[in-house]
Design a protein around this motif. Sequence first.
Motif, mmCIF file in Angstrom:
data_model
loop_
_atom_site.group_PDB
_atom_site.id
_atom_site.type_symbol
_atom_site.label_atom_id
_atom_site.label_comp_id
_atom_site.label_asym_id
_atom_site.label_seq_id
_atom_site.Cartn_x
_atom_site.Cartn_y
_atom_site.Cartn_z
ATOM 1 N N SER A 148 -4.068 -10.374 14.361
ATOM 2 C CA SER A 148 -3.737 -9.109 15.023
ATOM 3 C C SER A 148 -2.690 -9.294 16.112
ATOM 4 C CB SER A 148 -4.999 -8.477 15.606
ATOM 5 O OG SER A 148 -5.930 -8.197 14.581
ATOM 6 N N SER A 181 -12.012 -3.150 19.162
ATOM 7 C CA SER A 181 -11.580 -1.988 18.378
ATOM 8 C C SER A 181 -10.118 -2.126 17.955
ATOM 9 C CB SER A 181 -11.782 -0.714 19.192
ATOM 10 O OG SER A 181 -11.320 0.417 18.475
ATOM 11 N N SER A 182 -9.280 -2.606 18.859
ATOM 12 C CA SER A 182 -7.850 -2.763 18.565
ATOM 13 C C SER A 182 -7.600 -3.836 17.513
ATOM 14 C CB SER A 182 -7.085 -3.111 19.854
ATOM 15 O OG SER A 182 -7.185 -2.066 20.795
ATOM 16 N N ASP A 220 1.140 -7.573 16.378
ATOM 17 C CA ASP A 220 1.200 -6.473 17.339
ATOM 18 C C ASP A 220 1.451 -7.053 18.727
ATOM 19 O OD1 ASP A 220 0.696 -4.356 19.107
ATOM 20 O OD2 ASP A 220 -0.772 -3.440 17.766
ATOM 21 N N LYS A 263 -9.654 -4.695 15.140
ATOM 22 C CA LYS A 263 -10.050 -4.101 13.854
ATOM 23 C C LYS A 263 -8.944 -3.204 13.316
ATOM 24 C CE LYS A 263 -15.032 -3.951 14.892
ATOM 25 N NZ LYS A 263 -16.159 -3.035 15.205
ATOM 26 N N GLN A 264 -8.399 -2.338 14.177
ATOM 27 C CA GLN A 264 -7.357 -1.399 13.757
ATOM 28 C C GLN A 264 -6.074 -2.114 13.332
ATOM 29 O OE1 GLN A 264 -6.799 1.467 16.906
ATOM 30 N NE2 GLN A 264 -8.947 2.133 16.868
ATOM 31 N N ALA A 265 -5.824 -3.274 13.931
ATOM 32 C CA ALA A 265 -4.612 -4.032 13.611
ATOM 33 C C ALA A 265 -4.729 -4.833 12.312
ATOM 34 C CB ALA A 265 -4.263 -4.965 14.765
#
Length: 323
Positions: A243, A273-274, A247, A276-278
């Motif tokens: 991630s 959370s970030s 990012d 996971k989203q990445a």
Amino acid sequence: MKLTDIYWHLRSDIAKIEKELESTIDANHPVLKKASIHLLKAGGKRIRPVFVLLAGKFGNYDIEKIKQVAVPLELIHMASLVHDDVIDDAELRRGKKTIMSKWDNRVAMYTGDYIFARAIEMTTNCEKPEVHQILSDAMVEMCIGEVEQIRDQYNWNQNLKIYLRRIKRKTAILIAVSCRLGALAVDAPREVQLSLYRYGYNVGMAFQITDDILDFIATEKELGKPAGSDLQHGNVTLPALFSMKNDEVLRSYIINIINGDKPEKKEMEEIISSIKQAGGVDYSFEMSDRYLNKAYKELENLPDFPAKESFYQIAKYIGTRKY
């Protein structure tokens, strides 16, 4: 299906291994004895002795010969956990206080060393020189892995190669050796030993990657420690590594939070959370599946004994486990 259901048929021999573990770590010194028993009673999957027992089914199965390698392998694993907890300054393991937390760093380090020594002492009962060589080589690699883990704490510039090499030494090698030595102890054919070693290596890699995933997606109750503990202690595992690489904003945010004062629970939740989203968790699952597919392929080379199906089911469990 629970993991223990897969090897329920081995319960009698596992009980013998457990009894031997308790007997082997018994110490005359009261603190060493209490600390060692505390670690043993904290539990564990005992997956390494299980691999030894299953691998022994591919030769002239003899629990007396098999336990001479199964017990030392589990002791080596236990000792490495004690040292890991000191490195990570971890207060909990499996929901219980670590030796470091219950006593102090010095007691933890000496307890780990003591358990290592007892493991080596027990292997002297094994008459096969090759066992000693394989086991000592594995211990050297594990020690290097521990040093590398210390070196790589808070190292935000590491890459995939560094991570994979570290988990190979930290986890995969001992599982691979467990599979091979179980077969070697009972004189299984060499090609079977090597196929089992490669199976164990690939399962071990998948096992550690899954462990690293669970640190981000499991609950504190399931983990026995707070979610995101690895990253909070500066250990950059695959989900975060992927991630952060993809990012730059997330990378800067994570570094600022982790390098600062102790992160608050809300901040860690935002980081998790970030990640996971990445796509870090999804990528890590894909990587784990690659290793599991290699493990399945190795099983195709083995004779069709019942233990082969157990090996398959364990690998499958590792790919789907929740804690």
